[in-house]
Design an enzyme around this catalytic site. Sequence first.
Site, mmCIF file in Angstrom:
data_model
loop_
_atom_site.group_PDB
_atom_site.id
_atom_site.type_symbol
_atom_site.label_atom_id
_atom_site.label_comp_id
_atom_site.label_asym_id
_atom_site.label_seq_id
_atom_site.Cartn_x
_atom_site.Cartn_y
_atom_site.Cartn_z
ATOM 1 N NE ARG A 118 -4.199 1.651 0.642
ATOM 2 C CZ ARG A 118 -5.087 2.023 -0.257
ATOM 3 N NH1 ARG A 118 -4.903 1.738 -1.538
ATOM 4 N NH2 ARG A 118 -6.177 2.672 0.110
ATOM 5 C CB THR A 406 -8.801 -1.341 -8.318
ATOM 6 O OG1 THR A 406 -8.829 -0.157 -7.516
ATOM 7 C CG2 THR A 406 -7.935 -2.368 -7.636
ATOM 8 C CB THR A 424 -5.504 0.095 -6.900
ATOM 9 O OG1 THR A 424 -6.396 1.172 -7.217
ATOM 10 C CG2 THR A 424 -4.807 0.400 -5.585
ATOM 11 C CD GLU A 443 -4.564 3.985 -3.507
ATOM 12 O OE1 GLU A 443 -5.775 3.808 -3.248
ATOM 13 O OE2 GLU A 443 -4.049 3.656 -4.582
ATOM 14 C CG ASP A 446 -8.585 4.940 -0.920
ATOM 15 O OD1 ASP A 446 -9.565 5.478 -1.477
ATOM 16 O OD2 ASP A 446 -8.104 3.862 -1.303
ATOM 17 C CB SER A 470 -7.234 -0.557 0.832
ATOM 18 O OG SER A 470 -7.654 -1.234 -0.329
ATOM 19 C CB THR A 471 -12.607 -1.587 0.062
ATOM 20 O OG1 THR A 471 -12.810 -0.273 0.576
ATOM 21 C CG2 THR A 471 -13.776 -2.436 0.505
ATOM 22 N N GLY A 491 -13.069 -2.303 -7.814
ATOM 23 C CA GLY A 491 -14.366 -1.703 -7.556
ATOM 24 C C GLY A 491 -14.449 -0.757 -6.381
ATOM 25 N N GLY A 492 -13.332 -0.229 -5.864
ATOM 26 C CA GLY A 492 -13.410 0.696 -4.739
ATOM 27 C C GLY A 492 -14.067 0.036 -3.537
#
Length: 585
Positions: A118, A406, A424, A443, A446, A470-471, A491-492
């Site tokens: 990340r 993503t 992503t 990023e 987020d 993040s998801t 897909g966020g």
Amino acid sequence: MRVPIARLAAVSFLLALAAPSPAEERTARFDHGPPEIASGFSAKPLVRAERWMAVTAHPLASEAAADILRAGGDAVDAAVAAQLVLGLVEAQSSGLGGGAFALVWRAQERRLTTLDGRETAPAAATPALFLDDDGKPLGRLEAMIGGRSVGAPGTPRLLEALHAKGGKRPWAELFAPAIRLAREGFKVTPRLAAQVAADASRLALSPATRDYFLPGGRPVAAGDLLRNPAYADTLEALRDGGADAFYAGPIADDVVAAARSAARPGALAAEDLSRYRVIERDPVCAPYRVYEVCGMGPPSSGGIAIAQILGMLEPTDLARLGPDSAEAWRRIGDASRLAFADRELYVADPAFAPQPVAGLIAREYLRDRARLLERGRALDAAEPGRPKGSRTLNLAPGRAHDVPATSHLSIVDAQGNVVSMTTTIEAGFGSRLMARGFLLNNELTDFSFLPERDGRPVANRVEPGKRPRSTMAPTIVFRDGRPTLAVGSPGGSQIVGYVLKTLIARLDWGLDVAQAAALPNMLNRYGPFELEKGTPAEALAAPLRQLGFGIETDDLTSGVHAIAIGPHGLEGGADPRREGVAIGE
């Protein structure tokens, strides 16, 4: 557990109805970026193989992975090669300027690890990063476009860490497919062309981005041959110098310059890149029926949310209810709402906020939460719970703007090693800034824009060096200690719903992975039920409304890529809403 033949016939009917004619295909506009293409929802062919399988978001990336596997490469070798190609042919979704989470199963060691690549906030970032002079949150686009939203990328270091996890082919060999395509060119796909056209005014804000995607002032069109020699040069530098060539020296200097010289400059510095590290974390694993479902832990909320939702649903006989049951979706939707309520309050970078992960996925906690689903109607409100380990936390909930872009890839090699990786640059085209042939992430959006509410801190607030929540939910499912399914989706914050749908469709409703990926999307995050426009999901609008839900319809463009692993071989499925394909032998 399998569903009755009559139920499978009903599912097949739903899938057949869901395929629009070419004239009915739509392109939707979103205020956060480019559209997705509704390319039809009848299942792509199920691909069967005996030895290995690769499923990625673009045919050229799948082919690159397949070539590596044919040459005797490991799943991690194939994942590296595929990602390098995705960063070229699907640059709007992922690449060197972004980050990723990866689950890696080493068959010989019988060990599952997760790698956190990340992005991180600059050392100079403050909790007020996305507040205006009056202390109000910036608008989404104002925050997103430009250097302010750019975090230190993690993907190059992640790819190197992946290769160190047992790669069998030489590092340099993995770069050959992407370098060749970058120099010789690749054909622009209809999806990329449509996204460029829809986002042209924003892409034009940065000279490097404009010159690449809008040559001569015209958006690239489907079928155009697009070359990226700057990306090829960058890849050659990484090929010869490893990830260090990205995080220090001329490439790092150009990344920092792009972020700091933008119209909305950011605080990224050379030191933010040089100190970046990938973190190996423990997976989040939880039982579900006869399976163990494993995913990514914080700073991703994906693995926790999926474990929570499945845990709350375990007392429900979903196989009996089936995929066309409003009651099944009521329970799925409200379990999702409860998981998202916990997510907004608790989940963040564990280096900055204590994470009650064990409490959030504890069976007794989820049994208590599941009792809330027994009222027979939609919950009036979904409130966060108080799991073990959270009693001393004095936090306020904070929602972030993770949006649907993503990419995801799933790979299984001939030795039984598995990689499930979600990757992503955040929004489509990220910050809209380019450096050295790749797009830079946005990023940092987020993070929660508001650092506190009512005097209480938000766990996912901006802080120096912090990783935004993040998801992303790369997932590997085990049965009897062996992997049986690798899956994930872009897909966020809708990723959880897409992966969850696929898991339930496969594990409870007995669909193959191609059918499961194509099943109409239905999800719930914050109250209203989101139904996939133009599909049979809309038929459930009335019964769900009667159960107390608000209804929203939209083009829910998932990108599920899944591999089922069984005693008789492999089965691969790619989401029909995107361009991905499964290749196996």
